[in-house]
Each structure stands twice: as structure tokens, then as C-alpha cells.
Enzyme design. Structure first.
Site, PDB file in Angstrom:
ATOM      1  N   ASP A   1      31.933  74.297 -19.868  1.00 52.99           N
ATOM      2  CA  ASP A   1      31.056  73.780 -19.183  1.00 52.99           C
ATOM      3  C   ASP A   1      29.413  73.269 -20.136  1.00 52.99           C
ATOM      4  O   ASP A   1      29.537  73.786 -21.475  1.00 52.99           O
ATOM      5  CB  ASP A   1      31.019  74.765 -18.221  1.00 52.99           C
ATOM      6  CG  ASP A   1      29.823  74.250 -17.193  1.00 52.99           C
ATOM      7  OD1 ASP A   1      29.740  73.580 -16.519  1.00 52.99           O
ATOM      8  OD2 ASP A   1      28.867  75.364 -17.514  1.00 52.99           O
TER       9      ASP A   1
ATOM     10  N   ASP B   1      26.007  72.474 -19.153  1.00 52.61           N
ATOM     11  CA  ASP B   1      24.609  72.605 -18.412  1.00 52.61           C
ATOM     12  C   ASP B   1      24.599  74.805 -18.239  1.00 52.61           C
ATOM     13  O   ASP B   1      25.423  74.793 -16.865  1.00 52.61           O
ATOM     14  CB  ASP B   1      24.387  72.063 -16.896  1.00 52.61           C
ATOM     15  CG  ASP B   1      24.421  70.359 -17.780  1.00 52.61           C
ATOM     16  OD1 ASP B   1      23.901  70.430 -18.890  1.00 52.61           O
ATOM     17  OD2 ASP B   1      24.569  70.183 -16.545  1.00 52.61           O
TER      18      ASP B   1
HETATM   19 MG   LIG Z   1      27.097  75.642 -15.836  1.00 53.25          MG
END
Ligand SMILES: [Mg+2]
Ligand SMILES: [Zn+2]
Length: 210
Positions: free
Chosen positions: A21, A23
């Protein structure tokens, strides 16, 4: 058929991948990254990615960027952020093999991107795209993220998911995870910790197979 009938070339060797992932996992969670100045790498990330590179995991980012559909920032900013990310990591000897993101949102105001898509996590479209670009051994691959949707994504693609405590992680682990039946195989303090765990588990599994 392999070129010149070379039998080695007929076997397509699939590599395991670690899907990251973005952010909250790679960079600090600051709401929407609507400006390059808001993109700040978390500590230990270059080392974590170098470790994945060294252990021959494909390193692939999968990210929801619905701010594009919502009209918060142009899609070009996402590309700009990713170029910056690749360059920052490259300086430190770390390589990202692929980056796939979803710019959509069902209620997005930008008509070009405002629809129900198949790539917004936890839908598996980004993983499917990655599998079209790379030969991936999904059965030995992982997803690492700070939100339960990343674990859901792993589950839907028959992978193991690892949650990190960075970004939304602590809150998701405390308030969301207890309500969910799908659990991460491991909870790590951050990306580097998660990668160490994967490398260790891979060694253990390989030793058992040997
Ligand atoms: Mg995230
Ligand atoms: Zn999408």
C-alpha cells in the site's frame, strides 16, 4: 515454445511479489497527497525495499487515489508523486518494480473517473493488472498495508496480508480489526518490520520444503 527449442526457456519462472500500500505504509498518512510537499517517506522504507529486492520479491505498489475522481488533484500529480518516489528510493539503492493505482470513486465528481470500478481496493483489479505485467507467483506473495481493506485485498487474491501500525494502522487494528473475520497473518510495527518478518518466514518455509 521456447526460443530455439531451449528447454529452459519453456519454463516461465514466476516470482513472488510483495504488494505495498502507499499512503500510511510507505509515506506518512496526511490525508490526500494533493501536493508533492505532502509526500514524506516513512523511516526504514528504503531499507525495507532494498531487502525485498535482495530477496527477489517483486516490489509492487497498489494504491487507491480517489482524490482524482473527487477532483481534489489532477491525475498528473499522482504520476509526479510516483516519479519522485522512485527517484528518492533509487538514490538509496531501492527499486520499485511496478506501481498501480485506482483513480476512481463511485461518487467522484470528475465524470471520467466517477464510477464503480474493479480496481478500487479491496477489489482485485490492481492485482490483476500487476499479474498481466509480471509473472507473479501469488501463492507465495503478500500484501502489506495500514488498513483492513489491504488485508481484504490479500484475502480476495489468495495472499497473506500484513498490517502495519503506521498511518491509520493503530486505529484500524484497535477499532476495525476486531469486527472483521478476515485477519492479517501478522501485525508489524512498520514496513521494515513487516519485510523482516516475510523474509524470515520465507526462509523457514524453504527450509521445511528442502
Ligand atoms: Mg494506506
Ligand atoms: Zn478503479
Amino acid at each position: 515454445m521456447g526460443r530455439d527449442g531451449d528447454p529452459k526457456r519453456e519454463v516461465c519462472v514466476k516470482k513472488p511479489a510483495v504488494f505495498l500500500d502507499r499512503d500510511g505504509t510507505i509515506n506518512e498518512q496526511m490525508g490526500y497527497i494533493n501536493h508533492l510537499n505532502r509526500f514524506v517517506l516513512l523511516s526504514g522504507v528504503p531499507e525495507a525495499i532494498r531487502l525485498l529486492n535482495k530477496n527477489e520479491f517483486l516490489t509492487i505498489i497498489v494504491s487507491n487515489q480517489s482524490g482524482v475522481a473527487r477532483g481534489y488533484f489532477p491525475i498528473d500529480l499522482v504520476y509526479e508523486v510516483h516519479e519522485f518516489l522512485r527517484a528518492s528510493l533509487k538514490e538509496k539503492g531501492a527499486v520499485i518494480d511496478g506501481i498501480f493505482f485506482c483513480p476512481h470513486h463511485p461518487r467522484g465528481e470528475v465524470t471520467e473517473y466517477g464510477y464503480v470500478c474493479q480496481c478500487r481496493k479491496p477489489e482485485t483489479g490492481l492485482i490483476d493488472m500487476a499479474c498481466e505485467s509480471f509473472e507473479i507467483d501469488l501463492s507465495n506473495s503478500y500484501v502489506i498495508g495500514d488498513r483492513h481493506i489491504d488485508i481484504e485485498l490479500a484475502h480476495r487474491s489468495n495472499m497473506e496480508g500484513i498490517m502495519v501500525k503506521t498511518g491509520y494502522g493503530l486505529g484500524e487494528i484497535e477499532y476495525i480489526l476486531p469486527k472483521k473475520s478476515i485477519k492479517p497473518i501478522h501485525i508489524a510495527s512498520d514496513l521494515l518490520d513487516a519485510v523482516h518478518w516475510i523474509v524470515g518466514r520465507t526462509k523457514t518455509l524453504n527450509d521445511r520444503r528442502a
